[in-house]
Scaffold this motif. Sequence first.
Motif, PDB file in Angstrom:
ATOM      1  N   LEU A 166     -10.566  -5.577   3.540  1.00 21.70           N
ATOM      2  CA  LEU A 166     -10.612  -5.367   2.048  1.00 21.70           C
ATOM      3  C   LEU A 166     -11.626  -4.173   1.707  1.00 21.70           C
ATOM      4  O   LEU A 166     -12.982  -4.491   1.901  1.00 21.70           O
ATOM      5  CB  LEU A 166     -10.731  -6.456   1.157  1.00 21.70           C
ATOM      6  N   ARG A 167     -11.431  -3.152   1.158  1.00 23.58           N
ATOM      7  CA  ARG A 167     -12.461  -2.087   1.062  1.00 23.58           C
ATOM      8  C   ARG A 167     -12.983  -2.432  -0.225  1.00 23.58           C
ATOM      9  O   ARG A 167     -12.246  -2.996  -1.267  1.00 23.58           O
ATOM     10  CB  ARG A 167     -11.901  -0.546   1.015  1.00 23.58           C
ATOM     11  N   ALA A 216      -0.606   7.158 -12.587  1.00 20.28           N
ATOM     12  CA  ALA A 216      -0.032   7.912 -11.224  1.00 20.28           C
ATOM     13  C   ALA A 216      -1.175   8.307  -9.977  1.00 20.28           C
ATOM     14  O   ALA A 216      -1.067   7.822  -9.177  1.00 20.28           O
ATOM     15  CB  ALA A 216       0.707   9.316 -11.520  1.00 20.28           C
ATOM     16  N   ALA A 217      -2.361   8.594 -10.895  1.00 20.14           N
ATOM     17  CA  ALA A 217      -3.222   8.951  -9.961  1.00 20.14           C
ATOM     18  C   ALA A 217      -3.963   7.669  -9.398  1.00 20.14           C
ATOM     19  O   ALA A 217      -4.277   7.703  -8.125  1.00 20.14           O
ATOM     20  CB  ALA A 217      -4.703   9.721 -10.347  1.00 20.14           C
ATOM     21  N   LEU A 218      -4.040   6.641 -10.256  1.00 19.61           N
ATOM     22  CA  LEU A 218      -4.467   5.181  -9.726  1.00 19.61           C
ATOM     23  C   LEU A 218      -3.535   4.721  -8.679  1.00 19.61           C
ATOM     24  O   LEU A 218      -3.996   4.052  -7.772  1.00 19.61           O
ATOM     25  CB  LEU A 218      -4.690   4.429 -10.844  1.00 19.61           C
ATOM     26  N   SER A 219      -2.163   4.966  -8.859  1.00 17.72           N
ATOM     27  CA  SER A 219      -1.155   4.207  -8.000  1.00 17.72           C
ATOM     28  C   SER A 219      -1.302   4.945  -6.553  1.00 17.72           C
ATOM     29  O   SER A 219      -1.390   4.365  -5.438  1.00 17.72           O
ATOM     30  CB  SER A 219       0.190   4.360  -8.361  1.00 17.72           C
ATOM     31  N   ASN A 220      -1.836   6.372  -6.598  1.00 16.65           N
ATOM     32  CA  ASN A 220      -2.075   6.773  -5.264  1.00 16.65           C
ATOM     33  C   ASN A 220      -3.253   6.147  -4.586  1.00 16.65           C
ATOM     34  O   ASN A 220      -3.103   5.767  -3.460  1.00 16.65           O
ATOM     35  CB  ASN A 220      -2.195   8.312  -5.356  1.00 16.65           C
ATOM     36  N   ASN A 221      -4.254   5.785  -5.453  1.00 17.22           N
ATOM     37  CA  ASN A 221      -5.485   5.178  -4.757  1.00 17.22           C
ATOM     38  C   ASN A 221      -4.943   3.961  -4.094  1.00 17.22           C
ATOM     39  O   ASN A 221      -5.664   3.689  -3.100  1.00 17.22           O
ATOM     40  CB  ASN A 221      -6.544   5.059  -5.843  1.00 17.22           C
ATOM     41  N   VAL A 222      -4.413   3.222  -4.993  1.00 11.77           N
ATOM     42  CA  VAL A 222      -3.929   1.780  -4.339  1.00 11.77           C
ATOM     43  C   VAL A 222      -3.067   1.989  -3.244  1.00 11.77           C
ATOM     44  O   VAL A 222      -3.261   1.041  -2.283  1.00 11.77           O
ATOM     45  CB  VAL A 222      -3.136   1.200  -5.617  1.00 11.77           C
ATOM     46  N   ASN A 223      -2.310   2.843  -2.997  1.00 18.73           N
ATOM     47  CA  ASN A 223      -1.505   2.955  -1.952  1.00 18.73           C
ATOM     48  C   ASN A 223      -2.221   3.287  -0.598  1.00 18.73           C
ATOM     49  O   ASN A 223      -2.201   2.949   0.512  1.00 18.73           O
ATOM     50  CB  ASN A 223      -0.305   4.064  -2.068  1.00 18.73           C
ATOM     51  N   GLN A 224      -3.233   4.032  -0.777  1.00 21.27           N
ATOM     52  CA  GLN A 224      -4.085   4.578  -0.028  1.00 21.27           C
ATOM     53  C   GLN A 224      -5.178   3.415   0.445  1.00 21.27           C
ATOM     54  O   GLN A 224      -5.361   3.106   1.880  1.00 21.27           O
ATOM     55  CB  GLN A 224      -5.059   5.704  -0.247  1.00 21.27           C
ATOM     56  N   LEU A 272      -8.465  -1.287  -9.058  1.00 20.21           N
ATOM     57  CA  LEU A 272      -7.754  -2.581  -9.783  1.00 20.21           C
ATOM     58  C   LEU A 272      -8.086  -2.594 -11.232  1.00 20.21           C
ATOM     59  O   LEU A 272      -7.400  -2.737 -12.130  1.00 20.21           O
ATOM     60  CB  LEU A 272      -7.483  -3.892  -9.066  1.00 20.21           C
ATOM     61  N   ALA A 273      -9.498  -2.736 -11.332  1.00 21.13           N
ATOM     62  CA  ALA A 273      -9.930  -2.889 -12.830  1.00 21.13           C
ATOM     63  C   ALA A 273      -9.546  -1.662 -13.427  1.00 21.13           C
ATOM     64  O   ALA A 273      -9.326  -1.772 -14.709  1.00 21.13           O
ATOM     65  CB  ALA A 273     -11.427  -2.767 -12.700  1.00 21.13           C
ATOM     66  N   LYS A 274      -9.581  -0.354 -12.883  1.00 20.96           N
ATOM     67  CA  LYS A 274      -8.949   0.814 -13.757  1.00 20.96           C
ATOM     68  C   LYS A 274      -7.606   0.655 -14.132  1.00 20.96           C
ATOM     69  O   LYS A 274      -7.131   1.328 -15.222  1.00 20.96           O
ATOM     70  CB  LYS A 274      -9.391   1.915 -12.885  1.00 20.96           C
TER      71      LYS A 274
END
Length: 132
Positions: free
Chosen positions: A104-105, A85-93, A112-114
Amino acid sequence: MDEQTPGGRLFARRRRANVSGGRQHRHEVKVTPEEEGMLLRLAEAQHVTIPRLLVESALASETSETPTERKRAMAELFGMHRLLAALSNNVNQIARATNATGELRAELRATLAKVRETAGRIDQAIDEMSTS
């Protein structure tokens, strides 16, 4: 036997939950000092008492999984779920920033590796649960 625990300690309870009417039967087991040491180490490793370890181990022969092992697996899956859930938040940001700027940041590859690593952990946990 009710395994619900008060105060949100579902995954940390050492003793078995009380049952209405109490437990009517008692069994005494004598062990050598070496066996006592082994029982203490096993119980401590599973974070349970020796009586709980003995009961769960004996009754697990039918299911091949103790309630303590099942709860530990559930706790691990819940932890991985929170991480995803935390990773998906990062991906969305990152996606929002990429869409806004067209760049691309640098964090994208690491995030994505995580995600891939966590998905692999989930697959491994499921495989371990299905083979035990």
